[in-house]
Design a protein around this motif. Sequence first.
Motif, PDB file in Angstrom:
ATOM      1  N   SER A   1       0.925  -1.137   0.012  1.00 35.93           N
ATOM      2  CA  SER A   1       0.006  -0.061  -0.031  1.00 35.93           C
ATOM      3  C   SER A   1       0.885   1.222  -0.125  1.00 35.93           C
TER       4      SER A   1
ATOM      5  N   THR B   1       0.921   5.789  -0.884  1.00 35.07           N
ATOM      6  CA  THR B   1       0.249   7.072  -1.296  1.00 35.07           C
ATOM      7  C   THR B   1       0.945   7.921  -2.090  1.00 35.07           C
TER       8      THR B   1
ATOM      9  N   GLU C   1      -3.643  -0.919  -8.469  1.00 32.45           N
ATOM     10  CA  GLU C   1      -4.832  -0.275  -8.331  1.00 32.45           C
ATOM     11  C   GLU C   1      -4.961   1.048  -7.722  1.00 32.45           C
TER      12      GLU C   1
ATOM     13  N   VAL D   1      -7.007   4.432  -6.111  1.00 32.73           N
ATOM     14  CA  VAL D   1      -8.202   4.940  -5.520  1.00 32.73           C
ATOM     15  C   VAL D   1      -7.969   6.570  -5.449  1.00 32.73           C
TER      16      VAL D   1
ATOM     17  N   VAL E   1      -8.513  10.001  -3.763  1.00 32.28           N
ATOM     18  CA  VAL E   1      -9.080  10.439  -2.464  1.00 32.28           C
ATOM     19  C   VAL E   1     -10.696  11.194  -2.677  1.00 32.28           C
TER      20      VAL E   1
ATOM     21  N   THR F   1     -13.200   9.159  -3.578  1.00 33.04           N
ATOM     22  CA  THR F   1     -14.060   8.545  -4.274  1.00 33.04           C
ATOM     23  C   THR F   1     -13.835   6.884  -3.909  1.00 33.04           C
ATOM     24  N   ASP F   2     -14.745   6.232  -4.455  1.00 32.91           N
ATOM     25  CA  ASP F   2     -14.405   4.818  -4.143  1.00 32.91           C
ATOM     26  C   ASP F   2     -14.100   3.847  -5.457  1.00 32.91           C
ATOM     27  N   LYS F   3     -14.020   4.805  -6.788  1.00 33.05           N
ATOM     28  CA  LYS F   3     -13.770   3.955  -7.844  1.00 33.05           C
ATOM     29  C   LYS F   3     -12.074   3.617  -8.020  1.00 33.05           C
ATOM     30  N   VAL F   4     -11.911   2.461  -8.683  1.00 30.12           N
ATOM     31  CA  VAL F   4     -10.953   1.807  -8.589  1.00 30.12           C
ATOM     32  C   VAL F   4     -10.267   1.992 -10.103  1.00 30.12           C
TER      33      VAL F   4
ATOM     34  N   THR G   1      -4.576   6.668  -3.180  1.00 35.40           N
ATOM     35  CA  THR G   1      -3.929   5.619  -2.461  1.00 35.40           C
ATOM     36  C   THR G   1      -3.661   4.494  -3.525  1.00 35.40           C
TER      37      THR G   1
ATOM     38  N   THR H   1      -2.610   0.252  -4.196  1.00 38.35           N
ATOM     39  CA  THR H   1      -2.619  -1.074  -3.929  1.00 38.35           C
ATOM     40  C   THR H   1      -1.535  -1.658  -5.117  1.00 38.35           C
TER      41      THR H   1
END
Length: 397
Positions: A88, A90, A266, A268, A270, A272-275, A313, A315
């Motif tokens: 993970s 940022t 992947e 994402v 900040v 939003t929750d869209k990847v 962020t 992954t």
Amino acid sequence: MNYESSVTADSPEYVTSDLSGAERENAPARGRGVLIAGIVLGIALIAAIAFYFMSAGEPVPEGGDDAGQAPAITVISPGSGSIEGEISATGTLAARRAMPVGVAGEGGRVVSVPVDAGQWVNAGQVLAVIDRSVQNQQAASASAQVQVAQADARLAQANLDRALQLVDRGFISKADVDRLTATRDAAVARVKVAQAQAGELRARNARLNVVAPSAGLVLERNVEPGQVVGAGAGTLFLIAKGGEMEMLARVGEADLARMSTGITAEVVPVGTDKVYTGQIWQLSPTIDPQNRQGTARISLPYAEGLRPGGFATATIKSGTVVAPLLPESAVLSDDEGSYVYIADKDNKVVRRAVQTGPVTANGVVITKGLTGSERIVQRAGGFLNPGQTIRPVKAGS
């Protein structure tokens, strides 16, 4: 005087009068015995209820009753399995190839700006139109000079042709022919000079307008109609070449060593929750000496939700490893490093130093120090001491 006492069956005198002397003596002792028995029964009931709630749902500890009064501690034996490593990180979003566009020519007053930020442009498309009224007059004058030079060249060529016809007859000397030839050559040269000057003016006029060097997305517009711009005006437009974006992910040097170009990530943003799925296309060749971090550049195709300058962020997949996986509650750390508590064959607590790997959604990967067959304290390790005797209870039993 004679008084008659009236005694009924409900009166105390009536009850005690029917008892014998021995029974009257034993009545208080029997009452106290009943009271004591009730108190003992109540205490036993309370103890039973407390024991039920304290031990409800607790599995039978290993070793049965031999463990004595040792605390019951939940242990796990995770074994080893294939784990998809994840890192993970940022960082910020940016254009992968940002092209600053400014004034290429001599500049002037801006007449119109036909594009705005957020629009797509093609290569060579005009972004800002510059006033060229003076330059157009200069170009017209240069074109006229070309025509004058061409006329002089044609006249010089005609004079030379007539002289060549008369030289055989003796009317024109050889020297006159040479002079006329030189005049013709000079006139032709002046034509080329005039054409070059006219072409230079046309090229300058063409550079007055600000055009897009390549197709892409306009990120910034820093000019308005009526503004006077020149060579020192700075960046008028900022274009993301091809609309491609990237994330500048900051990762530690240990994680950076496990990465390679081409692996999937992947992202994402900040808020939003869209990847958004991308790939690492470049890894930083240097490490910041202040925070011991490097940069992994993740390329992303154009999408409306990706805005340069925003925070996100990531992954990042770091490959598959075969290792035990423990819950975070089982892994402890102090000045000596990370460690876990293990129950040995005698049910005594033993400290075991471990080396941790990636942290996943299911727990912490243990890369060194465990085989996975040990009985590892799942939680409450902070309340135990090495050498302490416990009653190991297998999780889920």
